[in-house]
Design a protein around this motif. Structure first.
Motif, PDB file in Angstrom:
ATOM      1  N   HIS A   1       3.483   8.120  13.962  1.00 41.07           N
ATOM      2  CA  HIS A   1       2.574   8.953  14.419  1.00 41.07           C
ATOM      3  C   HIS A   1       2.224   8.614  15.861  1.00 41.07           C
ATOM      4  CE1 HIS A   1       0.154  12.664  14.933  1.00 41.07           C
ATOM      5  NE2 HIS A   1      -1.037  11.632  15.360  1.00 41.07           N
ATOM      6  N   LYS A   2       2.731   9.200  16.773  1.00 39.89           N
ATOM      7  CA  LYS A   2       2.387   8.929  18.262  1.00 39.89           C
ATOM      8  C   LYS A   2       2.450   7.369  18.669  1.00 39.89           C
ATOM      9  CE  LYS A   2      -0.513  12.793  18.982  1.00 39.89           C
ATOM     10  NZ  LYS A   2      -1.827  13.439  19.415  1.00 39.89           N
ATOM     11  N   GLY A   3       3.548   6.700  18.092  1.00 38.93           N
ATOM     12  CA  GLY A   3       3.804   5.174  18.412  1.00 38.93           C
ATOM     13  C   GLY A   3       3.188   4.346  17.265  1.00 38.93           C
ATOM     14  N   ASP A   4       2.301   4.814  16.586  1.00 36.62           N
ATOM     15  CA  ASP A   4       1.754   4.039  15.412  1.00 36.62           C
ATOM     16  C   ASP A   4       2.325   4.025  14.300  1.00 36.62           C
ATOM     17  OD1 ASP A   4      -0.249   2.822  17.262  1.00 36.62           O
ATOM     18  OD2 ASP A   4      -1.406   4.579  17.055  1.00 36.62           O
ATOM     19  N   THR A   5       2.413   2.968  13.174  1.00 40.01           N
ATOM     20  CA  THR A   5       2.924   3.264  11.853  1.00 40.01           C
ATOM     21  C   THR A   5       1.858   2.998  11.104  1.00 40.01           C
ATOM     22  OG1 THR A   5       5.001   2.073  13.001  1.00 40.01           O
ATOM     23  CG2 THR A   5       4.452   2.257  10.398  1.00 40.01           C
ATOM     24  N   TYR A   6       1.865   4.024  10.025  1.00 44.24           N
ATOM     25  CA  TYR A   6       0.822   3.907   9.103  1.00 44.24           C
ATOM     26  C   TYR A   6       1.829   3.720   7.740  1.00 44.24           C
ATOM     27  CZ  TYR A   6      -2.042   6.000  12.505  1.00 44.24           C
ATOM     28  OH  TYR A   6      -3.002   6.282  13.845  1.00 44.24           O
ATOM     29  N   ARG A   7       0.979   3.019   6.815  1.00 49.69           N
ATOM     30  CA  ARG A   7       1.411   2.565   5.349  1.00 49.69           C
ATOM     31  C   ARG A   7       0.420   2.959   4.244  1.00 49.69           C
ATOM     32  NH1 ARG A   7       4.810  -3.027   6.659  1.00 49.69           N
ATOM     33  NH2 ARG A   7       5.924  -2.268   8.368  1.00 49.69           N
ATOM     34  N   ALA A   8       0.983   3.346   3.285  1.00 48.52           N
ATOM     35  CA  ALA A   8       0.181   3.421   2.031  1.00 48.52           C
ATOM     36  C   ALA A   8       1.048   2.733   1.064  1.00 48.52           C
ATOM     37  CB  ALA A   8      -0.062   4.935   1.640  1.00 48.52           C
ATOM     38  N   VAL A   9       0.454   1.847   0.155  1.00 48.78           N
ATOM     39  CA  VAL A   9       0.986   1.109  -0.947  1.00 48.78           C
ATOM     40  C   VAL A   9       0.386   1.482  -2.355  1.00 48.78           C
ATOM     41  CG1 VAL A   9       1.562  -1.482  -1.643  1.00 48.78           C
ATOM     42  CG2 VAL A   9       1.254  -0.821   0.679  1.00 48.78           C
ATOM     43  N   TYR A  10       1.382   1.892  -3.301  1.00 50.99           N
ATOM     44  CA  TYR A  10       1.027   2.074  -4.616  1.00 50.99           C
ATOM     45  C   TYR A  10       1.907   1.507  -5.346  1.00 50.99           C
ATOM     46  CZ  TYR A  10       4.866   5.517  -4.373  1.00 50.99           C
ATOM     47  OH  TYR A  10       6.069   6.284  -4.384  1.00 50.99           O
ATOM     48  N   THR A  11       1.659   1.414  -6.683  1.00 48.60           N
ATOM     49  CA  THR A  11       2.449   0.989  -7.815  1.00 48.60           C
ATOM     50  C   THR A  11       2.450   1.977  -9.041  1.00 48.60           C
ATOM     51  OG1 THR A  11       2.802  -0.876  -9.509  1.00 48.60           O
ATOM     52  CG2 THR A  11       0.450  -0.337  -9.101  1.00 48.60           C
ATOM     53  N   VAL A  12       3.676   2.066  -9.745  1.00 50.05           N
ATOM     54  CA  VAL A  12       3.903   2.999 -10.768  1.00 50.05           C
ATOM     55  C   VAL A  12       4.281   2.306 -11.860  1.00 50.05           C
ATOM     56  CG1 VAL A  12       4.917   4.810  -9.348  1.00 50.05           C
ATOM     57  CG2 VAL A  12       6.572   2.965 -10.304  1.00 50.05           C
ATOM     58  N   ARG A  13       3.883   0.669 -11.709  1.00 49.11           N
ATOM     59  CA  ARG A  13       4.124  -0.221 -12.951  1.00 49.11           C
ATOM     60  C   ARG A  13       3.499  -0.042 -14.424  1.00 49.11           C
ATOM     61  NH1 ARG A  13       4.059  -3.397 -16.778  1.00 49.11           N
ATOM     62  NH2 ARG A  13       4.254  -5.543 -16.598  1.00 49.11           N
ATOM     63  N   PHE A  14       2.158   0.750 -14.086  1.00 51.45           N
ATOM     64  CA  PHE A  14       1.369   1.101 -15.311  1.00 51.45           C
ATOM     65  C   PHE A  14       1.596   2.494 -15.780  1.00 51.45           C
ATOM     66  CE2 PHE A  14      -0.636  -1.837 -12.353  1.00 51.45           C
ATOM     67  CZ  PHE A  14      -0.415  -3.137 -13.130  1.00 51.45           C
ATOM     68  N   GLY A  15       2.202   2.687 -16.825  1.00 45.62           N
ATOM     69  CA  GLY A  15       2.731   4.058 -17.265  1.00 45.62           C
ATOM     70  C   GLY A  15       1.914   5.302 -17.096  1.00 45.62           C
ATOM     71  N   LYS A  16       0.465   5.119 -17.403  1.00 42.31           N
ATOM     72  CA  LYS A  16      -0.133   6.402 -17.465  1.00 42.31           C
ATOM     73  C   LYS A  16      -0.939   6.830 -16.284  1.00 42.31           C
ATOM     74  CE  LYS A  16      -1.090   5.445 -22.297  1.00 42.31           C
ATOM     75  NZ  LYS A  16      -1.995   4.852 -23.252  1.00 42.31           N
ATOM     76  N   VAL A  17      -1.057   5.916 -15.184  1.00 43.58           N
ATOM     77  CA  VAL A  17      -1.488   6.314 -13.870  1.00 43.58           C
ATOM     78  C   VAL A  17      -0.895   5.635 -12.649  1.00 43.58           C
ATOM     79  CG1 VAL A  17      -4.172   6.519 -15.102  1.00 43.58           C
ATOM     80  CG2 VAL A  17      -3.079   4.029 -14.014  1.00 43.58           C
ATOM     81  N   ILE A  18      -1.161   6.272 -11.531  1.00 49.52           N
ATOM     82  CA  ILE A  18      -0.649   5.476 -10.219  1.00 49.52           C
ATOM     83  C   ILE A  18      -1.837   4.847  -9.800  1.00 49.52           C
ATOM     84  CG2 ILE A  18       0.332   6.194  -7.894  1.00 49.52           C
ATOM     85  CD1 ILE A  18       2.122   6.861 -10.386  1.00 49.52           C
ATOM     86  N   TYR A  19      -1.714   3.557  -9.329  1.00 48.99           N
ATOM     87  CA  TYR A  19      -2.572   2.867  -8.580  1.00 48.99           C
ATOM     88  C   TYR A  19      -2.253   2.781  -6.983  1.00 48.99           C
ATOM     89  CZ  TYR A  19      -4.964   1.303 -12.816  1.00 48.99           C
ATOM     90  OH  TYR A  19      -5.615   1.143 -14.029  1.00 48.99           O
TER      91      TYR A  19
END
Length: 124
Positions: free
Chosen positions: A65-83
């Motif tokens: 966005h406008k020359g900047d990079t944004y990141r979000a990191v998540y894991t699906v390793r645990f079956g019942k939730v997304i962290y």
């Protein structure tokens, strides 16, 4: 046919507050990607970061966005939730790699997520 349940999101550390600071368009893109993950899919702007945490099934969502990079990191390793482990604006101007302090934070939060899951979900 039984409809799959949407997995809840659990925000680790300051990840939710950090994501809220992103520009509106970026929040929308990140929110959509997390929604797709909650429903068992992977959005086009999510890429695996499996080398960061061994066997972790960790993904990074990228948005520019406008020359900047944004990141979000998540894991699906645990079956019942997304962290959601981390959300940040990439500050480094050297290459595309994730800066070391962010890598260390993601690893630490992954461990916290693992403990949280063991305590709250694994026996259920």
């Amino acid at each position: 046919m039984k409809k799959a349940m949407k997995k809840p999101l659990i925000w680790v550390g300051s990840s939710k507050e950090d994501l809220k600071k992103f520009p509106g368009e970026v929040k929308d893109a990140m929110g959509y990607s997390l929604h797709v993950a909650q429903n068992g899919g992977k959005s086009d702007n999510a890429k695996p970061l499996n080398s960061m945490v061994k066997g972790g099934r960790v993904f990074e969502v990228l948005d520019d966005h406008k020359g900047d990079t944004y990141r979000a990191v998540y894991t699906v390793r645990f079956g019942k939730v997304i962290y959601v482990l981390h959300a940040f604006k990439k500050k480094s101007t050297k290459g595309i790699s994730t800066p070391r302090p962010d890598v260390e934070l993601i690893k630490a939060r992954y461990k916290r997520a693992e403990e949280h899951y063991k305590t709250n979900y694994s026996s259920k």
